[in-house]
Structure formats: structure tokens, C-alpha cells
Design a protein around this motif. Structure first.
Motif, PDB file in Angstrom:
ATOM      1  N   ALA A  28      77.533  54.473 -33.997  1.00  0.00           N
ATOM      2  CA  ALA A  28      77.432  55.915 -34.217  1.00  0.00           C
ATOM      3  C   ALA A  28      76.837  56.586 -32.990  1.00  0.00           C
ATOM      4  O   ALA A  28      76.176  55.938 -32.169  1.00  0.00           O
ATOM      5  N   ARG A  29      77.077  57.879 -32.872  1.00  0.00           N
ATOM      6  CA  ARG A  29      76.394  58.678 -31.868  1.00  0.00           C
ATOM      7  C   ARG A  29      74.947  58.838 -32.315  1.00  0.00           C
ATOM      8  O   ARG A  29      74.683  59.254 -33.434  1.00  0.00           O
ATOM      9  N   GLY A  30      74.041  58.519 -31.445  1.00  0.00           N
ATOM     10  CA  GLY A  30      72.643  58.613 -31.830  1.00  0.00           C
ATOM     11  C   GLY A  30      71.743  58.590 -30.620  1.00  0.00           C
ATOM     12  O   GLY A  30      72.160  58.879 -29.493  1.00  0.00           O
ATOM     13  N   TYR A  31      70.484  58.197 -30.855  1.00  0.00           N
ATOM     14  CA  TYR A  31      69.473  58.236 -29.806  1.00  0.00           C
ATOM     15  C   TYR A  31      69.878  57.422 -28.574  1.00  0.00           C
ATOM     16  O   TYR A  31      69.766  57.887 -27.435  1.00  0.00           O
ATOM     17  N   PHE A  32      70.373  56.204 -28.805  1.00  0.00           N
ATOM     18  CA  PHE A  32      70.670  55.336 -27.671  1.00  0.00           C
ATOM     19  C   PHE A  32      71.908  55.808 -26.903  1.00  0.00           C
ATOM     20  O   PHE A  32      71.964  55.677 -25.682  1.00  0.00           O
ATOM     21  N   THR A  33      72.892  56.347 -27.608  1.00  0.00           N
ATOM     22  CA  THR A  33      74.101  56.782 -26.906  1.00  0.00           C
ATOM     23  C   THR A  33      73.911  58.143 -26.256  1.00  0.00           C
ATOM     24  O   THR A  33      74.375  58.375 -25.141  1.00  0.00           O
ATOM     25  N   LYS A  34      73.235  59.059 -26.953  1.00  0.00           N
ATOM     26  CA  LYS A  34      73.126  60.422 -26.444  1.00  0.00           C
ATOM     27  C   LYS A  34      71.954  60.633 -25.490  1.00  0.00           C
ATOM     28  O   LYS A  34      71.994  61.549 -24.668  1.00  0.00           O
ATOM     29  N   LYS A  35      70.930  59.797 -25.606  1.00  0.00           N
ATOM     30  CA  LYS A  35      69.759  59.979 -24.754  1.00  0.00           C
ATOM     31  C   LYS A  35      69.550  58.823 -23.769  1.00  0.00           C
ATOM     32  O   LYS A  35      69.579  59.013 -22.564  1.00  0.00           O
TER      33      LYS A  35
ATOM     34  N   VAL B 251      79.840  58.319 -19.517  1.00  0.00           N
ATOM     35  CA  VAL B 251      79.574  57.637 -20.783  1.00  0.00           C
ATOM     36  C   VAL B 251      80.630  58.060 -21.795  1.00  0.00           C
ATOM     37  O   VAL B 251      80.784  59.249 -22.088  1.00  0.00           O
ATOM     38  N   LEU B 252      81.348  57.093 -22.329  1.00  0.00           N
ATOM     39  CA  LEU B 252      82.406  57.368 -23.293  1.00  0.00           C
ATOM     40  C   LEU B 252      81.835  57.480 -24.708  1.00  0.00           C
ATOM     41  O   LEU B 252      80.658  57.232 -24.939  1.00  0.00           O
ATOM     42  N   GLU B 253      82.685  57.837 -25.649  1.00  0.00           N
ATOM     43  CA  GLU B 253      82.279  57.869 -27.048  1.00  0.00           C
ATOM     44  C   GLU B 253      82.070  56.439 -27.553  1.00  0.00           C
ATOM     45  O   GLU B 253      82.732  55.510 -27.098  1.00  0.00           O
ATOM     46  N   PRO B 254      81.167  56.245 -28.511  1.00  0.00           N
ATOM     47  CA  PRO B 254      80.858  54.883 -28.975  1.00  0.00           C
ATOM     48  C   PRO B 254      81.972  54.267 -29.809  1.00  0.00           C
ATOM     49  O   PRO B 254      82.815  54.965 -30.391  1.00  0.00           O
ATOM     50  N   PHE B 255      81.932  52.953 -29.903  1.00  0.00           N
ATOM     51  CA  PHE B 255      82.930  52.173 -30.616  1.00  0.00           C
ATOM     52  C   PHE B 255      83.128  52.654 -32.047  1.00  0.00           C
ATOM     53  O   PHE B 255      84.255  52.737 -32.542  1.00  0.00           O
ATOM     54  N   GLY B 256      82.046  52.968 -32.732  1.00  0.00           N
ATOM     55  CA  GLY B 256      82.138  53.345 -34.132  1.00  0.00           C
ATOM     56  C   GLY B 256      82.899  54.624 -34.395  1.00  0.00           C
ATOM     57  O   GLY B 256      83.261  54.896 -35.547  1.00  0.00           O
ATOM     58  N   THR B 257      83.148  55.418 -33.355  1.00  0.00           N
ATOM     59  CA  THR B 257      83.898  56.667 -33.524  1.00  0.00           C
ATOM     60  C   THR B 257      85.368  56.524 -33.156  1.00  0.00           C
ATOM     61  O   THR B 257      86.104  57.520 -33.214  1.00  0.00           O
ATOM     62  N   GLU B 258      85.795  55.323 -32.792  1.00  0.00           N
ATOM     63  CA  GLU B 258      87.195  55.131 -32.414  1.00  0.00           C
ATOM     64  C   GLU B 258      88.113  55.524 -33.578  1.00  0.00           C
ATOM     65  O   GLU B 258      87.959  55.026 -34.695  1.00  0.00           O
ATOM     66  N   PRO B 259      89.093  56.402 -33.341  1.00  0.00           N
ATOM     67  CA  PRO B 259      89.986  56.816 -34.426  1.00  0.00           C
ATOM     68  C   PRO B 259      90.730  55.648 -35.074  1.00  0.00           C
ATOM     69  O   PRO B 259      91.017  55.680 -36.269  1.00  0.00           O
TER      70      PRO B 259
ATOM     71  N   GLU C  43      70.718  59.097 -19.951  1.00  0.00           N
ATOM     72  CA  GLU C  43      69.701  59.181 -18.898  1.00  0.00           C
ATOM     73  C   GLU C  43      69.829  58.056 -17.881  1.00  0.00           C
ATOM     74  O   GLU C  43      69.493  58.242 -16.697  1.00  0.00           O
ATOM     75  N   ARG C  44      70.311  56.890 -18.318  1.00  0.00           N
ATOM     76  CA  ARG C  44      70.524  55.792 -17.380  1.00  0.00           C
ATOM     77  C   ARG C  44      71.750  56.055 -16.502  1.00  0.00           C
ATOM     78  O   ARG C  44      71.779  55.681 -15.322  1.00  0.00           O
ATOM     79  N   ALA C  45      72.777  56.671 -17.091  1.00  0.00           N
ATOM     80  CA  ALA C  45      74.040  56.852 -16.380  1.00  0.00           C
ATOM     81  C   ALA C  45      74.051  58.053 -15.457  1.00  0.00           C
ATOM     82  O   ALA C  45      74.680  58.027 -14.387  1.00  0.00           O
ATOM     83  N   ALA C  46      73.369  59.135 -15.834  1.00  0.00           N
ATOM     84  CA  ALA C  46      73.463  60.394 -15.091  1.00  0.00           C
ATOM     85  C   ALA C  46      73.081  60.272 -13.614  1.00  0.00           C
ATOM     86  O   ALA C  46      73.819  60.748 -12.745  1.00  0.00           O
ATOM     87  N   PRO C  47      71.941  59.638 -13.276  1.00  0.00           N
ATOM     88  CA  PRO C  47      71.588  59.539 -11.857  1.00  0.00           C
ATOM     89  C   PRO C  47      72.592  58.739 -11.031  1.00  0.00           C
ATOM     90  O   PRO C  47      72.662  58.887  -9.805  1.00  0.00           O
TER      91      PRO C  47
END
Length: 231
Positions: free
Chosen positions: A68-75, A88-96, A79-83
Motif C-alpha cells: 500500500a501507499r504509506g509512510y515508507f513509500t511516500k516518505k 519512485v514508482l507506485e507500489p506493488f499492491g496498487t498494480e491494476p 526522501e532517499r530517492a529525491a537527492p
């Protein structure tokens, strides 16, 4: 031009190596389906693994292997990827395609047992959270989508970390299938889910964590290829 992606999961801080190996294995299975790609796998729990994988892959897309989209994916990941300028893609659990894949697995289970969907309950076991609604909402939506697609008599969710707790949701069920909404075979999947089901007296089949589904590498590979073609 070689494309690259890093499949990243949370992992197990108390014992990071088994999940780190599992992510590398998943990455190898995805990579076998994507000629011309470099695919890595790492966990946040393994110290230095994320940075080492990024350094090896160059500028990979970050594929969150989360439900799911949550603390680890959204924050945390953001924060690790931005610098580093990483996407960052959408998480596995949201795959259509995940609902359709789960529907296929559930139909196989029903057929193998000679059960009719309209006489069977689907129980989705999920993480839940005391602070965020995202995990619980994701599990409820997943259960509802599968009920609609297959025609289960009932679809309910039970959680490890919030009510209704899994042992409560599982109690009293006779003809039922449990689908754990967990990405990895970590502590919740190996200890909490079996313990709650045993406490409830649940005797139905329990599907594996998604990392053990034969369809999972193909789902990830197709998602990466589709997004690459669209970019």
C-alpha cells in the motif's frame, strides 16, 4: 540504452539477510523476463543495501515492493530517492493487474477443492496500522474487488495491528479461503498470521505471501515495461 530498476522492500530489521536474499531472488526472476534491463533487489532493513544497489545500477527507477501507499513509500523512499534524482514508482499492491492475478489464484483454489464461490468466504489477512488508514483501506478495497469479480458469499478483512483483528475476523468461518495481503515471508506472515488463524480455529486454505506467487515477477516486469514505453 540499458534501463534499470531497483525493487525495494522494508525487510526485517532484526534479521535482514533472509529477506535481502529473497529480494535479490525476486529481482533475478523479474530480470529474466526483461532483456535489456538491469534489475536489483534490496531492503531498507539491511544497512547500506539501498545505497549499494543504487550505485551498482546507476539511476534506477525505484519499485516499492509494498502492499500500500504509506509512510515508507511516500516518505522514507521519497526522501532517499529525491537527492539522487531517482523516480519512485507506485507500489506493488496498487498494480491494476493484481486483482486479476489474485482472482486466478482463488479460482484455482476453489476448483481444486470443489467449492462454489457463492458458498465460500474470502478472508483477507492484512497488516493494518494504529496510525494510518491506508493499509486497512487497501485490504478492504482488495477484498471487495475480489468478491465482486468472483462472487464470494462474503469477503472480510482482518488485521495484525488494528481491529477487527485477524483472529476476530476468522472466528466461526467454515468454508473459507485466507488470502494474506503480505509481500514477504517475514514476521507477520510467518508468526502473527498463523497464530491468529490458529487462535480462531480457522481450518481453511491459506495462500502464500506474494513473493511466492508464480505471477508476481511477471506482474512487476509488465508494469516496468509498460511505464518505460509510456515515458
Amino acid at each position: 540504452m540499458t534501463r534499470s530498476a531497483l525493487i525495494i522492500a522494508h525487510g526485517s530489521p532484526s534479521d535482514p539477510d533472509p529477506q535481502e536474499a529473497a529480494l535479490r531472488d525476486l529481482a533475478a526472476r523479474v530480470g529474466a523476463l526483461l532483456p535489456g534491463w538491469r534489475i536489483g533487489g534490496a531492503t531498507l532493513a539491511k544497512e547500506g543495501a539501498f545505497d549499494a544497489a543504487v550505485a551498482e545500477l546507476g539511476t534506477p527507477w525505484i519499485y516499492p515492493y509494498f502492499m500500500a501507499r504509506g509512510y515508507f513509500t511516500k516518505k522514507v523512499l521519497a526522501e532517499r530517492a529525491a537527492p539522487l534524482g531517482l523516480r519512485v514508482l507506485e507500489p506493488f499492491g496498487t498494480e491494476p493487474a493484481l486483482v486479476q492475478s489474485a482472482a486466478h489464484a482463488l479460482r484455482r483454489e476453489l476448483a481444486g477443492r470443489g467449492w462454489q464461490a457463492d458458498a465460500t468466504t474470502l478472508l483477507v489477512a492484512a497488516h493494518g496500522s494504529a496510525v494510518s488508514r491506508t493499509s486497512a483501506e487497501s485490504a478492504r478495497d482488495f477484498a471487495a474487488a475480489l468478491k465482486s469479480k468472483i462472487g464470494f458469499a462474503e469477503a472480510r478483512a482482518g488485521y495484525v495491528e488494528e481491529p477487527p483483528f485477524l483472529h476476530e475476523s476468522a472466528r466461526g468461518l467454515t468454508q473459507a479461503i485466507c488470502l494474506p495481503q503480505f509481500a514477504l515471508n517475514a514476521g507477520h506472515m510467518l508468526e502473527d498470521v498463523p497464530g491468529a488463524l490458529q487462535q480462531a480455529g480457522f481450518s481453511g486454505p491459506v495462500l502464500p505471501a506474494f513473493i511466492d506467487w508464480q505471477e508476481t515477477p511477471e506482474l512487476i516486469a509488465q508494469s516496468l515495461e509498460t511505464q518505460s514505453n509510456a515515458s
